[in-house]
Scaffold this motif. Sequence first.
Motif, PDB file in Angstrom:
ATOM      1  N   TRP A   8       0.828  -1.207   0.000  1.00 35.09           N
ATOM      2  CA  TRP A   8       0.000   0.000   0.000  1.00 35.09           C
ATOM      3  C   TRP A   8       0.863   1.257   0.000  1.00 35.09           C
ATOM      4  O   TRP A   8       0.525   2.248  -0.635  1.00 35.09           O
ATOM      5  CB  TRP A   8      -0.941   0.015   1.214  1.00 35.09           C
ATOM      6  N   ALA A  11       1.981   1.787  -3.489  1.00 32.15           N
ATOM      7  CA  ALA A  11       0.865   2.227  -4.333  1.00 32.15           C
ATOM      8  C   ALA A  11       0.559   3.701  -4.112  1.00 32.15           C
ATOM      9  O   ALA A  11       0.386   4.463  -5.081  1.00 32.15           O
ATOM     10  CB  ALA A  11      -0.370   1.374  -4.049  1.00 32.15           C
ATOM     11  N   VAL A  12       0.521   4.136  -2.868  1.00 30.72           N
ATOM     12  CA  VAL A  12       0.254   5.543  -2.567  1.00 30.72           C
ATOM     13  C   VAL A  12       1.389   6.416  -3.078  1.00 30.72           C
ATOM     14  O   VAL A  12       1.151   7.465  -3.683  1.00 30.72           O
ATOM     15  CB  VAL A  12       0.028   5.745  -1.046  1.00 30.72           C
ATOM     16  N   GLY A  14       3.394   5.749  -5.550  1.00 31.54           N
ATOM     17  CA  GLY A  14       3.304   5.770  -7.006  1.00 31.54           C
ATOM     18  C   GLY A  14       2.244   6.733  -7.503  1.00 31.54           C
ATOM     19  O   GLY A  14       2.455   7.452  -8.479  1.00 31.54           O
ATOM     20  N   LEU A  15       1.100   6.767  -6.835  1.00 29.19           N
ATOM     21  CA  LEU A  15       0.039   7.706  -7.226  1.00 29.19           C
ATOM     22  C   LEU A  15       0.479   9.148  -7.021  1.00 29.19           C
ATOM     23  O   LEU A  15       0.174  10.023  -7.846  1.00 29.19           O
ATOM     24  CB  LEU A  15      -1.234   7.417  -6.434  1.00 29.19           C
ATOM     25  N   LEU A  16       1.187   9.411  -5.935  1.00 31.07           N
ATOM     26  CA  LEU A  16       1.675  10.771  -5.696  1.00 31.07           C
ATOM     27  C   LEU A  16       2.701  11.193  -6.735  1.00 31.07           C
ATOM     28  O   LEU A  16       2.671  12.323  -7.226  1.00 31.07           O
ATOM     29  CB  LEU A  16       2.276  10.871  -4.290  1.00 31.07           C
ATOM     30  N   LEU A  18       2.923   9.994  -9.800  1.00 33.59           N
ATOM     31  CA  LEU A  18       2.186  10.159 -11.054  1.00 33.59           C
ATOM     32  C   LEU A  18       1.448  11.496 -11.095  1.00 33.59           C
ATOM     33  O   LEU A  18       1.499  12.212 -12.107  1.00 33.59           O
ATOM     34  CB  LEU A  18       1.203   9.007 -11.239  1.00 33.59           C
ATOM     35  N   ALA A  19       0.784  11.854  -9.999  1.00 30.97           N
ATOM     36  CA  ALA A  19       0.073  13.134  -9.949  1.00 30.97           C
ATOM     37  C   ALA A  19       1.041  14.300 -10.079  1.00 30.97           C
ATOM     38  O   ALA A  19       0.745  15.295 -10.763  1.00 30.97           O
ATOM     39  CB  ALA A  19      -0.718  13.239  -8.644  1.00 30.97           C
TER      40      ALA A  19
END
Length: 104
Positions: A8, A11-12, A14-16, A18-19
Amino acid sequence: MNAAVSWWQYAVLGLLVLASAVQVVRKIAPRLATRGQARAAAALDRAGRPRALRAAGRWLRPREATGNCGDGCGTCGSCAPGATTQPRDVQPITFRIGPRNGCH
């Protein structure tokens, strides 16, 4: 349990990342970002797609720029109401090289 927490976190993170990358592209290359956004919206909003994907495609569709300063596209930098560019007070930085507290 520790492996699940680790997953997790990645994943978090990676999302940050990407954003952040999307935001940088939108700032540096707004036309490229708008084209990519339009392609993604067109891919989602096709006939035969589920209703939720089509709604996401319509939501993702970029706003059309009219070319005037009132549309808020932000590409020209003068879209804010009453925005005037004032010359900045520029002062040069001066470096002085001298002795350093007893070090030679």
